[in-house]
Scaffold this active site. Structure first.
Site, PDB file in Angstrom:
ATOM      1  N   ASP A  52     -29.924 -35.632 -54.373  1.00  0.00           N
ATOM      2  CA  ASP A  52     -29.334 -36.915 -54.755  1.00  0.00           C
ATOM      3  C   ASP A  52     -29.498 -37.158 -56.259  1.00  0.00           C
ATOM      4  O   ASP A  52     -28.624 -37.722 -56.909  1.00  0.00           O
ATOM      5  CB  ASP A  52     -29.979 -38.057 -53.968  1.00  0.00           C
ATOM      6  CG  ASP A  52     -29.498 -38.073 -52.520  1.00  0.00           C
ATOM      7  OD1 ASP A  52     -28.395 -37.564 -52.251  1.00  0.00           O
ATOM      8  OD2 ASP A  52     -30.233 -38.601 -51.665  1.00  0.00           O
ATOM      9  N   TYR A 166     -35.082 -46.772 -55.032  1.00  0.00           N
ATOM     10  CA  TYR A 166     -36.156 -47.572 -55.649  1.00  0.00           C
ATOM     11  C   TYR A 166     -36.331 -48.921 -54.941  1.00  0.00           C
ATOM     12  O   TYR A 166     -37.440 -49.356 -54.606  1.00  0.00           O
ATOM     13  CB  TYR A 166     -35.797 -47.796 -57.127  1.00  0.00           C
ATOM     14  CG  TYR A 166     -36.957 -48.051 -58.058  1.00  0.00           C
ATOM     15  CD1 TYR A 166     -38.197 -48.489 -57.590  1.00  0.00           C
ATOM     16  CD2 TYR A 166     -36.807 -47.842 -59.428  1.00  0.00           C
ATOM     17  CE1 TYR A 166     -39.251 -48.709 -58.466  1.00  0.00           C
ATOM     18  CE2 TYR A 166     -37.856 -48.048 -60.311  1.00  0.00           C
ATOM     19  CZ  TYR A 166     -39.072 -48.486 -59.828  1.00  0.00           C
ATOM     20  OH  TYR A 166     -40.101 -48.705 -60.689  1.00  0.00           O
TER      21      TYR A 166
HETATM   22  P1  NAP Z   1     -37.082 -38.584 -58.341  1.00  0.00           P
HETATM   23  O1  NAP Z   1     -38.186 -39.459 -58.811  1.00  0.00           O
HETATM   24  O2  NAP Z   1     -37.272 -37.133 -58.378  1.00  0.00           O
HETATM   25  O3  NAP Z   1     -36.625 -38.936 -56.843  1.00  0.00           O
HETATM   26  C1  NAP Z   1     -36.871 -40.001 -56.112  1.00  0.00           C
HETATM   27  C2  NAP Z   1     -36.426 -39.710 -54.669  1.00  0.00           C
HETATM   28  O4  NAP Z   1     -35.363 -40.618 -54.381  1.00  0.00           O
HETATM   29  C3  NAP Z   1     -35.880 -38.320 -54.401  1.00  0.00           C
HETATM   30  O5  NAP Z   1     -36.359 -37.917 -53.154  1.00  0.00           O
HETATM   31  C4  NAP Z   1     -34.384 -38.517 -54.365  1.00  0.00           C
HETATM   32  O6  NAP Z   1     -33.705 -37.592 -53.560  1.00  0.00           O
HETATM   33  C5  NAP Z   1     -34.308 -39.887 -53.755  1.00  0.00           C
HETATM   34  N1  NAP Z   1     -33.077 -40.652 -53.960  1.00  0.00           N
HETATM   35  C6  NAP Z   1     -32.275 -40.750 -55.056  1.00  0.00           C
HETATM   36  N2  NAP Z   1     -31.259 -41.583 -54.817  1.00  0.00           N
HETATM   37  C7  NAP Z   1     -31.417 -42.034 -53.553  1.00  0.00           C
HETATM   38  C8  NAP Z   1     -30.679 -42.915 -52.733  1.00  0.00           C
HETATM   39  N3  NAP Z   1     -29.582 -43.537 -53.178  1.00  0.00           N
HETATM   40  N4  NAP Z   1     -31.145 -43.154 -51.486  1.00  0.00           N
HETATM   41  C9  NAP Z   1     -32.249 -42.567 -51.018  1.00  0.00           C
HETATM   42  N5  NAP Z   1     -32.987 -41.724 -51.737  1.00  0.00           N
HETATM   43  C10 NAP Z   1     -32.572 -41.459 -52.997  1.00  0.00           C
HETATM   44  O7  NAP Z   1     -35.764 -38.951 -59.188  1.00  0.00           O
HETATM   45  P2  NAP Z   1     -34.276 -38.561 -58.882  1.00  0.00           P
HETATM   46  O8  NAP Z   1     -34.161 -37.548 -57.797  1.00  0.00           O
HETATM   47  O9  NAP Z   1     -33.635 -38.261 -60.177  1.00  0.00           O
HETATM   48  O10 NAP Z   1     -33.694 -39.936 -58.285  1.00  0.00           O
HETATM   49  C11 NAP Z   1     -33.579 -41.040 -59.100  1.00  0.00           C
HETATM   50  C12 NAP Z   1     -33.883 -42.264 -58.318  1.00  0.00           C
HETATM   51  O11 NAP Z   1     -35.254 -42.305 -57.952  1.00  0.00           O
HETATM   52  C13 NAP Z   1     -33.692 -43.550 -59.074  1.00  0.00           C
HETATM   53  O12 NAP Z   1     -32.336 -43.904 -59.156  1.00  0.00           O
HETATM   54  C14 NAP Z   1     -34.538 -44.509 -58.253  1.00  0.00           C
HETATM   55  O13 NAP Z   1     -33.770 -45.095 -57.227  1.00  0.00           O
HETATM   56  C15 NAP Z   1     -35.573 -43.633 -57.607  1.00  0.00           C
HETATM   57  N6  NAP Z   1     -36.909 -44.039 -58.056  1.00  0.00           N
HETATM   58  C16 NAP Z   1     -37.752 -44.558 -57.121  1.00  0.00           C
HETATM   59  C17 NAP Z   1     -38.974 -45.034 -57.474  1.00  0.00           C
HETATM   60  C18 NAP Z   1     -39.846 -45.603 -56.425  1.00  0.00           C
HETATM   61  O14 NAP Z   1     -39.428 -45.659 -55.272  1.00  0.00           O
HETATM   62  N7  NAP Z   1     -41.031 -46.065 -56.749  1.00  0.00           N
HETATM   63  C19 NAP Z   1     -39.387 -44.999 -58.817  1.00  0.00           C
HETATM   64  C20 NAP Z   1     -38.511 -44.455 -59.752  1.00  0.00           C
HETATM   65  C21 NAP Z   1     -37.262 -43.991 -59.361  1.00  0.00           C
HETATM   66  P3  NAP Z   1     -33.504 -36.041 -53.981  1.00  0.00           P
HETATM   67  O15 NAP Z   1     -34.826 -35.388 -53.738  1.00  0.00           O
HETATM   68  O16 NAP Z   1     -32.438 -35.570 -53.063  1.00  0.00           O
HETATM   69  O17 NAP Z   1     -33.102 -35.992 -55.437  1.00  0.00           O
END
Ligand code: NAP
Ligand code: MN
Length: 267
Positions: A52, A166
């Site tokens: 993703d 997030y």
């Molecule tokens: P990452 O930190 O490596 O991944 C965060 C996780 O979120 C990965 O498992 C990713 O899937 C998953 N993900 C991304 N978009 C999603 C969605 N729409 N629905 C469900 N899961 C999703 O960063 P990244 O892979 O580049 O993803 C970026 C996203 O991470 C940001 O847009 C934000 O939403 C999220 N994030 C979350 C937190 C938190 O929850 N505390 C903090 C910072 C960012 P994949 O393994 O398939 O890439």
């Protein structure tokens, strides 16, 4: 949607593993009459390989194309934007060759920084977070209404498809992408006799505008993130949000609705 979608662009990180897996996919696509293009602008199908996170990057780097179809192919498990695994050549070609490709349309967020100067799009969310160990404060407006003053770590403004990312970690609601709305969630707000915020996440309709006015107390400005990319400019004072007219289109498959994905991932 008519199947005039013949120009494919592959977005991927050139690792040995990925190259090995996409080489047969590319030759199969050519055999089936698709053209592989080097320039994303001349493509009408953009295939993102990875997870993703890679899909988010592909959409950003190709400029949030309203007129292209995006396809996510996962190198691991299926995700929210990845409807195919990289091994599933047949599934992809079958979907692409069908008479009428049905599409899902995902709403995106339009973010304007410092009054029309620059606009950005987000597919998951825009995050505003303190860049230092201290809190920061900002005034929150809904349309012209002064709503609250937030002090804490930050706020996350999310699209419906971003609600499983997030925003979910912040106890926000999971939002059906068929609803044209966006969600606002807090990151550790201070709530005491001096500072008061709503506390719960809230949803705004596509008719509403949300504005953050950052209070400048010292030379520290919060950092702004657009999906998985940080904005380089660090001195933004007014940030406003609206749902964009740009939608991201993906292939609509049977038994792979948003709620199938939610169940598959979380239940
Ligand atoms: P990452 O930190 O490596 O991944 C965060 C996780 O979120 C990965 O498992 C990713 O899937 C998953 N993900 C991304 N978009 C999603 C969605 N729409 N629905 C469900 N899961 C999703 O960063 P990244 O892979 O580049 O993803 C970026 C996203 O991470 C940001 O847009 C934000 O939403 C999220 N994030 C979350 C937190 C938190 O929850 N505390 C903090 C910072 C960012 P994949 O393994 O398939 O890439
Ligand atoms: Mn990732």
């Amino acid at each position: 949607m008519n199947n005039e979608r013949k120009n494919l662009y592959f977005f991927y990180r050139q690792t040995e593993e990925v190259l090995q897996k996409i080489t047969p996919l590319i030759s199969l696509a050519k055999q089936h009459g698709f053209t592989i293009v080097d320039d994303a602008q001349s493509a009408n199908v953009i295939v993102a390989i990875g997870g993703d996170g890679a899909f988010l990057q592909a959409v950003r780097k190709t400029g949030f194309r309203n007129d292209a179809l995006y396809v996510g192919m996962s190198t691991g498990e299926l995700g929210f934007y990845c409807d195919f695994t990289i091994e599933d050549h047949e599934g992809l070609l079958h979907a692409m060759k069908s008479e009428n490709i049905e599409v899902r349309k995902y709403p995106t967020l339009k973010v304007t920084i410092d009054e029309e100067d620059t606009t950005f799009h987000c597919l998951n969310e825009c995050s505003i977070r303190s860049s230092v160990i201290k809190t920061f404060a900002m005034d929150v407006f809904i349309d012209d209404l002064y709503f609250e003053t937030f002090r804490g770590d930050g706020m996350i403004v999310s699209t419906p498809t971003g609600s499983t990312a997030y925003t979910k970690s912040l106890n926000g609601s999971i939002v059906d992408p068929m609803l044209r709305c966006y969600q606002v969630s807090e990151l550790a707000s201070l709530n005491n006799n001096h500072y008061r915020t709503l506390g719960s996440s809230f949803l705004l309709s596509d008719q509403r505008k949300l504005t953050f006015k950052i209070q400048q107390e010292n030379s520290q400005f919060p950092i702004i993130g657009m999906d998985n990319e940080a904005l380089s400019s660090k001195h933004s004072e007014v940030i406003s949000f609206q749902l964009s007219d740009v939608v991201i289109k993906t292939v609509k498959l049977k038994n792979n609705s948003f709620w199938h994905k939610v169940k598959r991932s979380f239940l």
